[in-house]
Design a protein around this motif. Structure first.
Motif, PDB file in Angstrom:
ATOM      1  N   UNK A   1       0.854  -1.183   0.000  1.00 50.53           N
ATOM      2  CA  UNK A   1       0.000   0.000   0.000  1.00 50.53           C
ATOM      3  C   UNK A   1       0.888   1.232   0.000  1.00 50.53           C
ATOM      4  N   UNK A   2       0.680   2.123  -0.938  1.00 43.54           N
ATOM      5  CA  UNK A   2       1.497   3.334  -0.986  1.00 43.54           C
ATOM      6  C   UNK A   2       0.739   4.424  -1.701  1.00 43.54           C
ATOM      7  N   UNK A   3       1.264   5.636  -1.597  1.00 42.62           N
ATOM      8  CA  UNK A   3       0.683   6.751  -2.335  1.00 42.62           C
ATOM      9  C   UNK A   3      -0.644   7.184  -1.779  1.00 42.62           C
ATOM     10  N   UNK A   4      -1.522   7.656  -2.670  1.00 37.33           N
ATOM     11  CA  UNK A   4      -2.755   8.286  -2.245  1.00 37.33           C
ATOM     12  C   UNK A   4      -3.720   7.371  -1.546  1.00 37.33           C
ATOM     13  N   UNK A   5      -3.729   6.060  -1.865  1.00 38.09           N
ATOM     14  CA  UNK A   5      -4.723   5.200  -1.242  1.00 38.09           C
ATOM     15  C   UNK A   5      -4.295   4.675   0.110  1.00 38.09           C
ATOM     16  N   UNK A   6      -3.114   5.063   0.611  1.00 35.94           N
ATOM     17  CA  UNK A   6      -2.715   4.599   1.934  1.00 35.94           C
ATOM     18  C   UNK A   6      -2.274   5.729   2.842  1.00 35.94           C
ATOM     19  N   UNK A   7      -1.957   6.890   2.314  1.00 38.02           N
ATOM     20  CA  UNK A   7      -1.436   7.974   3.132  1.00 38.02           C
ATOM     21  C   UNK A   7      -2.589   8.790   3.691  1.00 38.02           C
ATOM     22  N   UNK A   8      -2.682   8.841   5.029  1.00 42.53           N
ATOM     23  CA  UNK A   8      -3.771   9.578   5.650  1.00 42.53           C
ATOM     24  C   UNK A   8      -3.343   9.997   7.044  1.00 42.53           C
ATOM     25  N   UNK A   9      -3.998  11.008   7.552  1.00 38.08           N
ATOM     26  CA  UNK A   9      -3.626  11.543   8.851  1.00 38.08           C
ATOM     27  C   UNK A   9      -4.251  10.716   9.964  1.00 38.08           C
ATOM     28  N   UNK A  10      -3.492  10.488  11.025  1.00 37.69           N
ATOM     29  CA  UNK A  10      -3.950   9.768  12.204  1.00 37.69           C
ATOM     30  C   UNK A  10      -3.324  10.438  13.408  1.00 37.69           C
ATOM     31  N   UNK A  11      -3.948  10.402  14.570  1.00 37.57           N
ATOM     32  CA  UNK A  11      -3.342  11.026  15.738  1.00 37.57           C
ATOM     33  C   UNK A  11      -1.938  10.537  16.055  1.00 37.57           C
ATOM     34  N   UNK A  12      -1.591   9.320  15.675  1.00 33.18           N
ATOM     35  CA  UNK A  12      -0.268   8.790  15.999  1.00 33.18           C
ATOM     36  C   UNK A  12       0.681   8.794  14.809  1.00 33.18           C
ATOM     37  N   UNK A  13       0.243   8.356  13.631  1.00 31.79           N
ATOM     38  CA  UNK A  13       1.145   8.239  12.488  1.00 31.79           C
ATOM     39  C   UNK A  13       0.463   8.687  11.210  1.00 31.79           C
TER      40      UNK A  13
END
Length: 271
Positions: A9-21
């Motif tokens: 998983x990489x790029x736009x379909x996996x990168x998202x903001x989370x409180x930890x990472x």
């Protein structure tokens, strides 16, 4: 040739903001006999942990060693991570960014039941054949679970740093890691730590305000409670996965210490 399955998983379909990472990429590989790359460095943090099998690692400035299930390796940004599979393995790897101050190197995780649950869900998220028809977005699930493993590592390090008796923290880690072994006993644990049972009990009570036997029972019952709620396993299967030889004995211990039978607990806590 062993069955090898992986999903990246990489790029736009996996990168998202989370409180930890913030996740940059991840991979779950099954039945691998070697890593595709023996060494690499990344702009962000890197996490590597085995579900089965074992591997050797080294990180510039953060040590080296042998790892198996229960160990989590974290490499800081720009540090070279070298790795070699020692046995055919299934493992999870992720790249991410975080504002947290993470410990680099190997962290032995005491709460292996929680780590195992995270790895089962990560495996299902990455392998299409193991995902259900109504599964959540794989990137969302992976971000959440990587965050949970990172927070688990931080919690383990904090617990170890705050202990006045490192040997008792070793005892705690051993109990959490091997609780499902029905032969685990006070005598065996004491032998492992080169203490007498009486010495171990006295030091454990001073550090943890309970005894090793009571602590092990609590860990086993908590695991049984989780399985009762989260699975449809039979009571015998739950007993065997929780360190008890029989459903009858688990039921006796469960009722004596929790005030209700396993079947009553399952009915009351399932939604």
């Amino acid at each position: 040739m062993r069955d090898v399955r992986m999903h990246f998983l990489a790029g736009g379909d996996a990168t998202m903001t989370h409180p930890a990472v913030t996740l940059d990429g991840s991979l779950f590989a099954v039945g691998r006999e070697r890593f595709s790359r023996a060494a690499d460095a990344y702009e962000g943090w890197c996490l590597l942990t085995a579900q089965t099998g074992s591997f050797r690692f080294s990180i510039e400035g953060a040590g080296d060693g042998r790892c198996e299930f229960g160990d989590v390796v974290i490499a800081p940004p720009h540090a070279v991570l070298r790795r070699e599979l020692l046995t055919p393995s299934s493992f999870f790897w992720a790249r991410f960014h975080t504002g947290l101050d993470l410990p680099a190197g190997r962290t032995p995780v005491a709460d292996v039941a929680r780590l195992a649950a995270d790895l089962r869900r990560l495996r299902a998220a990455h392998l299409p054949a193991e995902r259900g028809p109504h599964a959540l977005d794989a990137g969302l699930v992976t971000t959440h679970l990587v965050s949970d493993i990172v927070l688990l590592v931080l919690s383990e390090r904090a617990d170890a740093a705050g202990s006045d008796d490192p040997l008792i923290e070793r005892a705690v880690a051993h109990l959490r890691r091997h609780f499902a072994d029905p032969d685990l006993s006070l005598r065996r644990l004491a032998q492992h730590l080169h203490l007498s049972p009486a010495q171990l009990t006295r030091r454990f009570r001073a550090a943890r305000a309970t005894t090793p036997v009571a602590f092990l029972r609590t860990v086993r019952l908590q695991h049984a409670q989780r399985l009762l709620v989260e699975t449809d396993d039979t009571l015998q299967a739950i007993a065997e996965r929780s360190g008890y030889r029989s459903a009858y004995y688990l039921s006796r211990v469960f009722s004596a210490h929790l005030g209700q039978s396993p079947s009553q607990y399952r009915r009351r806590h399932r939604v």
